[in-house]
Scaffold this motif. Sequence first.
Motif, PDB file in Angstrom:
ATOM      1  N   ASP A  35       0.879  -1.171   0.000  1.00  0.00           N
ATOM      2  CA  ASP A  35       0.000   0.000   0.000  1.00  0.00           C
ATOM      3  C   ASP A  35       0.916   1.221   0.000  1.00  0.00           C
ATOM      4  OD1 ASP A  35      -1.942   1.912   0.282  1.00  0.00           O
ATOM      5  OD2 ASP A  35      -2.759   1.130   2.155  1.00  0.00           O
ATOM      6  N   TYR A  48      -7.172  -5.337   2.968  1.00  0.00           N
ATOM      7  CA  TYR A  48      -5.995  -5.834   2.263  1.00  0.00           C
ATOM      8  C   TYR A  48      -6.143  -7.299   1.856  1.00  0.00           C
ATOM      9  CZ  TYR A  48      -3.788  -1.516   3.834  1.00  0.00           C
ATOM     10  OH  TYR A  48      -3.486  -0.205   4.064  1.00  0.00           O
ATOM     11  N   ARG A  73      -8.974  -8.919   1.232  1.00  0.00           N
ATOM     12  CA  ARG A  73      -9.915  -8.962   0.102  1.00  0.00           C
ATOM     13  C   ARG A  73      -9.227  -8.537  -1.187  1.00  0.00           C
ATOM     14  NH1 ARG A  73     -15.198  -9.594   0.929  1.00  0.00           N
ATOM     15  NH2 ARG A  73     -15.958  -9.512   3.040  1.00  0.00           N
ATOM     16  N   PHE A  74      -8.457  -7.466  -1.109  1.00  0.00           N
ATOM     17  CA  PHE A  74      -7.718  -7.017  -2.285  1.00  0.00           C
ATOM     18  C   PHE A  74      -6.819  -8.136  -2.812  1.00  0.00           C
ATOM     19  CE2 PHE A  74      -3.575  -5.740  -3.824  1.00  0.00           C
ATOM     20  CZ  PHE A  74      -3.935  -5.155  -5.024  1.00  0.00           C
ATOM     21  N   ARG A 126      -8.765 -10.989  -4.445  1.00  0.00           N
ATOM     22  CA  ARG A 126      -9.288 -10.546  -5.741  1.00  0.00           C
ATOM     23  C   ARG A 126      -8.170 -10.402  -6.774  1.00  0.00           C
ATOM     24  NH1 ARG A 126     -13.391  -6.801  -2.767  1.00  0.00           N
ATOM     25  NH2 ARG A 126     -15.164  -8.224  -2.650  1.00  0.00           N
TER      26      ARG A 126
END
Length: 157
Positions: free
Chosen positions: A56, A99, A101-102, A105
Amino acid sequence: MSTTPLRLVPVTADNLDAACAISVRPDQQHLVSPVVKSLAEAYVHPDVAWPRLIVDGDEPVGFVMAFLDIAWNPAVDPADIRSGIWRLNISAAHQAKGYGRFAVRAVTDELRRRGTEHAYVTYDTGPGSPEPFYAGLGFRPTGELSGDQVVASAPLT
Protein backbone atom coordinates in the motif's frame (compact mmCIF):
# COMPACT_ATOMS: atom_id res chain seq x y z
CA MET A 1 -5.59 2.22 2.97
CA SER A 2 -3.70 4.98 1.28
CA THR A 3 -4.87 6.81 -1.82
CA THR A 4 -2.06 5.13 -3.78
CA PRO A 5 -3.37 2.05 -5.54
CA LEU A 6 -2.73 -1.21 -3.79
CA ARG A 7 -0.61 -3.63 -5.70
CA LEU A 8 1.02 -7.02 -5.59
CA VAL A 9 4.75 -7.03 -6.27
CA PRO A 10 7.19 -9.91 -6.68
CA VAL A 11 9.38 -10.70 -3.69
CA THR A 12 12.92 -9.58 -4.56
CA ALA A 13 16.26 -9.11 -2.83
CA ASP A 14 15.21 -5.50 -2.18
CA ASN A 15 12.01 -6.37 -0.29
CA LEU A 16 12.84 -9.81 1.13
CA ASP A 17 13.36 -8.55 4.68
CA ALA A 18 10.08 -6.61 4.57
CA ALA A 19 8.27 -9.72 3.31
CA CYS A 20 9.74 -11.88 6.06
CA ALA A 21 8.75 -9.28 8.68
CA ILE A 22 5.03 -9.73 7.85
CA SER A 23 3.48 -11.39 10.88
CA VAL A 24 -0.15 -12.18 11.71
CA ARG A 25 -1.65 -11.77 15.17
CA PRO A 26 -0.38 -14.24 17.81
CA ASP A 27 -3.80 -15.91 17.99
CA GLN A 28 -3.62 -16.63 14.23
CA GLN A 29 -0.12 -18.08 14.08
CA HIS A 30 -1.40 -21.65 14.41
CA LEU A 31 -3.61 -21.10 11.35
CA VAL A 32 -1.06 -19.89 8.78
CA SER A 33 2.63 -20.56 8.22
CA PRO A 34 5.04 -17.63 8.37
CA VAL A 35 6.14 -15.89 5.18
CA VAL A 36 9.64 -17.32 5.42
CA LYS A 37 8.20 -20.85 5.09
CA SER A 38 6.15 -19.75 2.07
CA LEU A 39 9.25 -18.36 0.42
CA ALA A 40 11.11 -21.60 1.07
CA GLU A 41 8.20 -23.51 -0.51
CA ALA A 42 8.25 -21.13 -3.46
CA TYR A 43 11.96 -21.78 -3.86
CA VAL A 44 11.52 -25.56 -4.00
CA HIS A 45 8.33 -25.37 -6.12
CA PRO A 46 9.17 -22.56 -8.57
CA ASP A 47 6.93 -23.93 -11.33
CA VAL A 48 3.75 -23.69 -9.26
CA ALA A 49 4.36 -21.00 -6.61
CA TRP A 50 3.41 -17.37 -7.26
CA PRO A 51 4.54 -15.37 -4.16
CA ARG A 52 3.70 -11.65 -3.93
CA LEU A 53 4.08 -8.88 -1.38
CA ILE A 54 0.95 -6.77 -0.82
CA VAL A 55 1.99 -3.12 -0.88
CA ASP A 56 0.00 0.00 0.00
CA GLY A 57 1.95 2.99 -1.28
CA ASP A 58 5.48 2.08 -0.22
CA GLU A 59 4.39 0.05 2.81
CA PRO A 60 4.29 -3.75 2.78
CA VAL A 61 1.06 -4.80 4.51
CA GLY A 62 0.82 -8.49 3.69
CA PHE A 63 1.88 -11.47 1.66
CA VAL A 64 -0.04 -13.76 -0.65
CA MET A 65 1.11 -16.83 -2.52
CA ALA A 66 -0.90 -18.59 -5.19
CA PHE A 67 -0.41 -22.09 -6.49
CA LEU A 68 -0.68 -22.51 -10.24
CA ASP A 69 -1.76 -25.59 -12.17
CA ILE A 70 -1.15 -28.33 -9.60
CA ALA A 71 -2.36 -31.87 -10.32
CA TRP A 72 -4.58 -32.14 -7.24
CA ASN A 73 -4.67 -35.91 -6.85
CA PRO A 74 -2.90 -37.41 -9.87
CA ALA A 75 -3.43 -41.02 -8.76
CA VAL A 76 -7.22 -40.51 -8.78
CA ASP A 77 -7.67 -38.00 -11.60
CA PRO A 78 -4.58 -36.72 -13.44
CA ALA A 79 -6.77 -34.23 -15.33
CA ASP A 80 -7.84 -32.48 -12.10
CA ILE A 81 -5.53 -29.45 -12.35
CA ARG A 82 -6.11 -26.68 -9.79
CA SER A 83 -4.91 -23.19 -8.95
CA GLY A 84 -5.70 -20.97 -5.99
CA ILE A 85 -4.60 -19.31 -2.77
CA TRP A 86 -1.76 -21.19 -1.09
CA ARG A 87 -1.00 -18.70 1.65
CA LEU A 88 -2.35 -15.34 2.85
CA ASN A 89 -0.70 -13.36 5.65
CA ILE A 90 -1.89 -9.88 6.52
CA SER A 91 0.28 -8.05 9.02
CA ALA A 92 -1.37 -7.83 12.45
CA ALA A 93 -1.28 -4.03 12.30
CA HIS A 94 -3.05 -3.97 8.93
CA GLN A 95 -5.90 -6.44 9.38
CA ALA A 96 -9.56 -5.54 8.86
CA LYS A 97 -8.66 -2.80 6.36
CA GLY A 98 -9.50 -4.61 3.11
CA TYR A 99 -6.00 -5.83 2.26
CA GLY A 100 -6.94 -9.51 2.39
CA ARG A 101 -9.91 -8.96 0.10
CA PHE A 102 -7.72 -7.02 -2.28
CA ALA A 103 -5.11 -9.81 -2.33
CA VAL A 104 -7.65 -12.57 -2.97
CA ARG A 105 -9.29 -10.55 -5.74
CA ALA A 106 -5.90 -9.76 -7.30
CA VAL A 107 -4.96 -13.45 -7.28
CA THR A 108 -8.32 -14.52 -8.71
CA ASP A 109 -7.97 -11.85 -11.42
CA GLU A 110 -4.56 -13.30 -12.29
CA LEU A 111 -5.97 -16.83 -12.36
CA ARG A 112 -8.86 -15.69 -14.56
CA ARG A 113 -6.37 -14.03 -16.91
CA ARG A 114 -4.56 -17.38 -17.14
CA GLY A 115 -7.81 -19.11 -18.11
CA THR A 116 -8.59 -20.75 -14.76
CA GLU A 117 -12.29 -21.43 -14.15
CA HIS A 118 -12.22 -22.09 -10.37
CA ALA A 119 -9.95 -20.87 -7.59
CA TYR A 120 -9.25 -23.08 -4.58
CA VAL A 121 -8.20 -22.46 -1.01
CA THR A 122 -7.71 -24.62 2.06
CA TYR A 123 -8.17 -23.56 5.67
CA ASP A 124 -8.47 -24.83 9.21
CA THR A 125 -11.81 -24.67 10.97
CA GLY A 126 -12.47 -23.71 14.56
CA PRO A 127 -11.90 -20.52 16.53
CA GLY A 128 -10.30 -17.80 14.44
CA SER A 129 -10.72 -19.73 11.20
CA PRO A 130 -10.63 -17.70 7.98
CA GLU A 131 -13.68 -19.64 6.76
CA PRO A 132 -16.09 -16.65 7.07
CA PHE A 133 -13.61 -14.43 5.23
CA TYR A 134 -13.34 -16.83 2.29
CA ALA A 135 -17.08 -17.53 2.29
CA GLY A 136 -17.67 -13.77 1.97
CA LEU A 137 -15.54 -13.85 -1.18
CA GLY A 138 -17.58 -16.66 -2.73
CA PHE A 139 -15.56 -19.71 -1.69
CA ARG A 140 -17.69 -22.72 -0.83
CA PRO A 141 -16.50 -26.03 0.70
CA THR A 142 -16.12 -28.79 -1.89
CA GLY A 143 -16.59 -31.61 0.62
CA GLU A 144 -12.91 -32.53 0.28
CA LEU A 145 -10.13 -32.30 2.81
CA SER A 146 -6.46 -31.59 2.22
CA GLY A 147 -4.89 -33.19 5.25
CA ASP A 148 -7.12 -31.84 8.01
CA GLN A 149 -8.01 -28.63 6.17
CA VAL A 150 -11.25 -27.85 4.38
CA VAL A 151 -10.98 -27.40 0.60
CA ALA A 152 -13.17 -24.61 -0.81
CA SER A 153 -13.57 -23.25 -4.33
CA ALA A 154 -14.98 -20.19 -6.03
CA PRO A 155 -16.04 -19.91 -9.67
CA LEU A 156 -14.06 -17.41 -11.75
CA THR A 157 -16.35 -17.29 -14.75
